[in-house]
Design a protein around this motif. Structure first.
Motif, short mmCIF file in Angstrom:
data_model
loop_
_atom_site.label_atom_id
_atom_site.label_comp_id
_atom_site.label_asym_id
_atom_site.label_seq_id
_atom_site.Cartn_x
_atom_site.Cartn_y
_atom_site.Cartn_z
N TYR A 91 2.89 9.16 -3.01
CA TYR A 91 3.95 8.22 -3.40
C TYR A 91 5.34 8.78 -3.08
O TYR A 91 6.26 8.02 -2.74
CB TYR A 91 3.84 7.90 -4.89
N GLU B 285 -2.00 -1.34 -2.86
CA GLU B 285 -1.84 -0.12 -2.07
C GLU B 285 -0.62 -0.22 -1.18
O GLU B 285 -0.27 -1.30 -0.68
CB GLU B 285 -3.09 0.13 -1.21
N PHE C 171 1.85 5.06 -12.16
CA PHE C 171 1.91 4.65 -10.75
C PHE C 171 1.87 3.12 -10.64
O PHE C 171 2.59 2.52 -9.86
CB PHE C 171 0.72 5.24 -9.97
N PHE D 108 5.00 1.51 -8.90
CA PHE D 108 4.84 1.10 -7.50
C PHE D 108 4.01 -0.17 -7.33
O PHE D 108 3.89 -0.68 -6.22
CB PHE D 108 4.19 2.23 -6.70
N THR E 261 -1.20 10.21 3.60
CA THR E 261 -0.50 8.99 4.03
C THR E 261 -0.60 8.75 5.53
O THR E 261 -0.35 7.64 5.99
CB THR E 261 0.99 9.06 3.64
N THR F 42 -2.05 4.18 0.02
CA THR F 42 -2.11 4.82 -1.30
C THR F 42 -2.03 3.78 -2.40
O THR F 42 -1.20 2.87 -2.35
CB THR F 42 -0.95 5.81 -1.46
#
Length: 305
Positions: free
Chosen positions: A57, A132, A124, A128, A224, A229
């Motif tokens: 992230y 994903e 998370f 975010f 990544t 992610t």
């Protein structure tokens, strides 16, 4: 498998082997951090995958900033360093707040870090989103090269492999060729005696745990380049990482490398000819069979008794 010619099977095996090198690199980076925490400290860190997600992230966040300012081709190496630093700092805090109270209580560390992993996954998800996300990769990581007309080798896979090699060398030097590594090994061998000769064992514990978390952050940055992610991404790799450490032999860097390579290659090649689940099951069955013959793993650490 019988629908392919021998030449096609050979090309498939080579390409899957190179694909397995990307998985090997991520597994190796994850397992190196876990080997330091579990092998050297005896802490079962079920939140280790979430530290990998922290690195991922961090890279995604920096990629968005780089895209805004038009510096996508220059940010990635900085993102790797930033991923290590962020995961290291959070690991340092976690050790101070939680882990230091649970040493020599492996079941308690397992339950506590499992709860921590759930909390981090929710953070998370809230920060975010549940979907994903992917990092914007620089152009020099895109594409592939062809050693033969039938074989494509991805550039990002080669880069991740090189990154894993550099980090592995760094861990080896840190653990076996530095004064701090000597303090770590002395603390593991005999904590009371290490403290008696002036080693700050609490500081050694904190930095060692944070280092393992930082390496997981580097694994996240590397991840990544091959996949997107999500909040639960790290938890998907924690079982494989523990399997690598146990199979290779706890506290053995060489065993971790050999184990990660074998497991990644087996999964990558078998999953092409089988389903993904069957490939994992076949790999696990072989590992269980070998561990029945060698319970200490491929490379057992030598300890004076």
């Amino acid at each position: 498998m019988f629908d392919y010619s021998m030449a096609e099977i050979g090309n498939i095996v080579v390409m899957q082997a190179f694909s397995g090198l990307s998985l090997f690199s991520v597994l190796l980076l994850m397992a190196l951090g876990l080997a330091i925490i579990f092998g050297q400290m005896g802490v079962i860190n079920m939140a280790h995958g979430e530290f990998m997600a922290i690195g991922a992230y961090t890279t995604v966040f920096l990629s968005r900033i780089a895209e805004t300012y038009g510096i996508v081709n220059y940010y990635f190496l900085f993102a790797i360093i930033a991923s290590f630093i962020v995961a290291f700092i959070i690991g340092y805090i976690v050790e101070f707040v939680l882990i230091r109270h649970l040493y020599k209580r492996p079941l308690d560390t397992l339950l506590a870090t499992w709860g921590l992993s759930l909390v981090m996954q929710q953070i998370f998800r809230s920060t975010f989103g549940a979907k994903e996300v992917s990092a914007v990769l620089p152009e020099w990581l895109m594409g592939s090269f062809q050693p033969t007309p039938d074989i494509d080798i991805p550039i990002n896979g080669v880069f991740v492999l090189g990154l894993a090699a550099v980090v592995t060398l760094g861990v080896f030097i840190f653990m076996f060729r530095s004064r701090w590594g000597l303090r770590v090994r002395a603390t593991v061998q005999n904590r009371v005696m290490a403290g008696a000769v002036g080693i700050n064992t609490k500081k050694v514990d904190r930095v060692t745990f944070a280092l393992g978390c930082g390496i997981a952050g580097v694994a996240g940055a590397a991840f990544t380049t091959i996949a997107s992610t999500g909040p639960t991404t790290g938890s998907l790799y924690i079982v494989d990482s523990f399997m690598v450490v146990v199979f290779g032999g706890a506290a053995s860097v060489l065993g971790t490398i050999a184990s990660a390579f074998g497991i990644a290659q087996a999964q990558s090649i078998l999953q092409f000819f089988m389903t993904s689940s069957m490939g994992k099951v076949a790999t696990l069955m072989v590992i269980v069979g070998i561990l029945m013959l060698r319970p200490e793993g491929l490379f057992a650490s030598k300890v004076r008794k």
